[in-house]
Design a protein around this motif. Structure first.
Motif, PDB file in Angstrom:
ATOM      1  N   LEU A 159      12.775  -1.581   8.172  1.00 30.41           N
ATOM      2  CA  LEU A 159      11.516  -2.315   8.105  1.00 30.41           C
ATOM      3  C   LEU A 159      10.489  -1.629   7.197  1.00 30.41           C
ATOM      4  O   LEU A 159       9.901  -2.300   6.336  1.00 30.41           O
ATOM      5  CB  LEU A 159      10.956  -2.529   9.511  1.00 30.41           C
ATOM      6  N   PRO A 160      10.249  -0.324   7.308  1.00 32.77           N
ATOM      7  CA  PRO A 160       9.304   0.309   6.370  1.00 32.77           C
ATOM      8  C   PRO A 160       9.771   0.231   4.914  1.00 32.77           C
ATOM      9  O   PRO A 160       8.963   0.021   4.009  1.00 32.77           O
ATOM     10  CB  PRO A 160       9.231   1.761   6.838  1.00 32.77           C
ATOM     11  N   SER A 161      11.066   0.371   4.686  1.00 33.18           N
ATOM     12  CA  SER A 161      11.586   0.271   3.321  1.00 33.18           C
ATOM     13  C   SER A 161      11.376  -1.134   2.767  1.00 33.18           C
ATOM     14  O   SER A 161      10.997  -1.301   1.602  1.00 33.18           O
ATOM     15  CB  SER A 161      13.074   0.609   3.295  1.00 33.18           C
ATOM     16  N   HIS A 219       5.884  -5.011  -1.254  1.00 36.78           N
ATOM     17  CA  HIS A 219       4.535  -4.804  -1.766  1.00 36.78           C
ATOM     18  C   HIS A 219       4.511  -3.831  -2.948  1.00 36.78           C
ATOM     19  O   HIS A 219       3.475  -3.219  -3.229  1.00 36.78           O
ATOM     20  CB  HIS A 219       3.628  -4.283  -0.646  1.00 36.78           C
ATOM     21  N   LEU A 220       5.615  -3.720  -3.663  1.00 37.82           N
ATOM     22  CA  LEU A 220       5.715  -2.777  -4.766  1.00 37.82           C
ATOM     23  C   LEU A 220       4.738  -3.096  -5.888  1.00 37.82           C
ATOM     24  O   LEU A 220       4.131  -2.194  -6.468  1.00 37.82           O
ATOM     25  CB  LEU A 220       7.151  -2.756  -5.294  1.00 37.82           C
ATOM     26  N   GLU A 221       4.544  -4.358  -6.178  1.00 38.61           N
ATOM     27  CA  GLU A 221       3.600  -4.750  -7.238  1.00 38.61           C
ATOM     28  C   GLU A 221       2.171  -4.387  -6.849  1.00 38.61           C
ATOM     29  O   GLU A 221       1.376  -4.015  -7.706  1.00 38.61           O
ATOM     30  CB  GLU A 221       3.724  -6.235  -7.527  1.00 38.61           C
ATOM     31  N   ASP A 222       1.842  -4.496  -5.569  1.00 34.86           N
ATOM     32  CA  ASP A 222       0.500  -4.102  -5.119  1.00 34.86           C
ATOM     33  C   ASP A 222       0.271  -2.614  -5.330  1.00 34.86           C
ATOM     34  O   ASP A 222      -0.824  -2.192  -5.712  1.00 34.86           O
ATOM     35  CB  ASP A 222       0.305  -4.444  -3.641  1.00 34.86           C
ATOM     36  N   TYR A 223       1.297  -1.810  -5.097  1.00 34.76           N
ATOM     37  CA  TYR A 223       1.157  -0.369  -5.269  1.00 34.76           C
ATOM     38  C   TYR A 223       1.056   0.005  -6.747  1.00 34.76           C
ATOM     39  O   TYR A 223       0.371   0.958  -7.102  1.00 34.76           O
ATOM     40  CB  TYR A 223       2.341   0.372  -4.630  1.00 34.76           C
TER      41      TYR A 223
END
Length: 69
Positions: free
Chosen positions: A53-55, A61-65
């Protein structure tokens, strides 16, 4: 000359591979408590949630980061 041959054998690993290792004596007994299928299912679900779940959240949300300033 024999010393050179001996060193070449050591380097090639023939002397190391010729050693006989003793067999490990591993014994097991029947389990003291039987685990039910329900307990196994709950354990697998907990492991799934805590690891995947965390992965998944990070990958979703990789684009947000990337665009965070």
């Amino acid at each position: 000359m024999s010393a050179l041959c001996r060193h070449l054998k050591v380097l090639s690993g023939t002397l190391v591979r010729s050693r006989v290792l003793p067999k490990a004596s591993i014994t097991s007994k029947p389990p003291k408590e039987v685990i039910t299928p329900a307990q196994s299912t709950i354990a697998m679900a907990v492991m799934f949630v805590t690891i995947l779940l965390p992965s998944g959240w990070i990958l979703a949300h990789l684009e947000d980061y990337k665009h965070k300033k």
